[in-house]
Design an enzyme around this catalytic site. Structure first.
Site, mmCIF file in Angstrom:
data_model
loop_
_atom_site.group_PDB
_atom_site.id
_atom_site.type_symbol
_atom_site.label_atom_id
_atom_site.label_comp_id
_atom_site.label_asym_id
_atom_site.label_seq_id
_atom_site.Cartn_x
_atom_site.Cartn_y
_atom_site.Cartn_z
ATOM 1 C CB CYS A 126 -0.958 -0.005 1.186
ATOM 2 S SG CYS A 126 -0.237 -0.617 2.701
ATOM 3 C CG HIS A 234 -0.579 3.745 4.972
ATOM 4 N ND1 HIS A 234 -1.136 3.449 6.202
ATOM 5 C CD2 HIS A 234 -0.155 2.553 4.463
ATOM 6 C CE1 HIS A 234 -1.041 2.140 6.426
ATOM 7 N NE2 HIS A 234 -0.448 1.568 5.394
HETATM 8 C C1 2RA Z 1 1.124 -2.088 6.784
HETATM 9 N N1 2RA Z 1 1.686 -1.910 4.428
HETATM 10 O O1 2RA Z 1 0.625 -0.969 6.683
HETATM 11 C C2 2RA Z 1 1.588 -2.836 5.551
HETATM 12 C C3 2RA Z 1 0.747 -4.021 5.251
HETATM 13 N N2 2RA Z 1 -0.585 -3.716 5.016
HETATM 14 O O2 2RA Z 1 1.286 -2.678 7.863
#
Ligand code: 2RA
EC number: 1.2.1.11
Length: 329
Positions: A126, A234
């Site tokens: 991601c 994120h």
């Molecule tokens: C996380 N990108 O955010 C990794 C797996 N989804 O922990």
């Protein structure tokens, strides 16, 4: 299209069901797949009930496509078995991403490399997807020399155990820990496990996957991945040095004209991307676009995206759409 969804009861699996429905993907039959303990459970999809089946049963049903979000071990063992019966697998784990014979796909960047022969396709991590969505068009125009990225990652990337840990901490109750420390009022510079070089797997994914997706091993990347108590997506602070100079106005124009990227950038009225806004959306949001005045040909960016959607489920289904639309399955 007979579609198997492997890991249907997980967080990404649930979002994949939502996105399949939202995008009206041509599912003629859904095959929900999960571990033995969930076999027999009922999954509703587009006003129809389906029983969760085991991996063995799913293979015997010979799906056209299998969307995996069930961890690396399951994918390493079972993806080849699906491929053997003619199923095309799109996998969300890291199992196949760096395999020299497997494609690592962000449709807006490199779907054109796909062929009928690709029976196991890797969905990138991601935090990589959202970064390359913004950097790919800039790389094409100005050629990237070096990327320094710090991530601020939602606990949803870890899964339900982390969500539960934060809920317990907020409620002041003891419970299972997804992390070695409390996450409430904290920031953990520790996403996934540490490698021998002192970086975490999450940080090295940003390095290795970016070079593979942009098909350029000359790009230097260094990363610090941090877990913070958010749940909507994120965020990433990206410092990118190019071989060539640029005008910030031209950067904005390129990004404004990049499919799947939305520029949110007006500091005069406090407009910039945030996880609370990105949550539940499929776009990658970019703002705080500004020249790095400490170094020539260098730019600072702030990039936010819902890690469960474009970072996982939506990107996976966009790959499937590309395969169907181009008659590759
Ligand atoms: C996380 N990108 O955010 C990794 C797996 N989804 O922990």
């Amino acid at each position: 299209m007979k579609v198997a969804l492997v890991g249907v009861t997980g967080m990404v699996g649930e979002v994949m069901l939502e996105v399949l429905k939202e995008r009206n993907f041509p599912v003629t039959e859904l095959i929900p797949v999960a571990s033995e303990k969930s076999v027999g459970k009922i999954i509703s999809f587009k006003d129809k009930d389906y029983k969760v089946v085991s991996l063995d049963t799913a293979i015997s049903m010979q799906p056209d496509i299998a969307l995996f979000s069930a961890g690396g071990e399951t994918s390493l063992e079972w993806a080849p078995k699906f491929a053997k019966v003619g199923t095309t697998v799109i996998d969300n784990s890291s199992a196949w991403r760096m395999d020299l014979n497997k494609k690592l796909i962000v449709p807006e960047i490199n779907a054109s490399s796909l062929t009928k022969e690709d029976k196991i396709i890797a969905n990138p991590n991601c935090s990589t997807i959202q970064m390359v969505m913004v950097l790919a068009p800039l790389h094409k125009k100005y050629k990237i020399k070096r990327i320094v990225v710090s991530t601020y990652q939602s606990i949803s990337g870890t899964g339900m155990k982390a969500i539960k840990q934060l809920e317990n901490e907020l409620a002041g109750v003891k419970g299972d820990m997804a992390y070695p420390y409390p996450i409430h009022k904290n920031a953990l510079p520790h996403c996934d496990v540490f490698e021998d070089n002192g970086y975490t797997k999450e940080e090295m994914k940003l390095v290795r996957e970016t070079q593979k997706i942009l098909d350029d091993k000359s790009i230097s990347v260094t990363a610090t991945a941090v877990r913070i108590p958010t749940s909507g997506g994120h965020s990433e602070a990206v410092n990118v040095e190019f071989e060539n100079n640029f005008e910030v106005s031209e950067i904005r124009s390129i990004l404004n004209n990049t499919s799947g990227v939305v520029v949110q950038d007006n500091i005069d009225v406090n407009i910039y991307p945030m996880p609370i806004y990105a949550n539940g959306k499929d776009d990658v949001f970019v703002g705080r676009i500004r020249r790095d005045e400490s170094q020539s040909n260098t730019l600072n960016l702030w990039i936010v995206s819902d890690n469960l959607r474009k970072g996982a489920a939506t990107n996976t289904i966009q790959i499937a759409e590309y395969l169907v639309n181009n008659k590759l399955i």
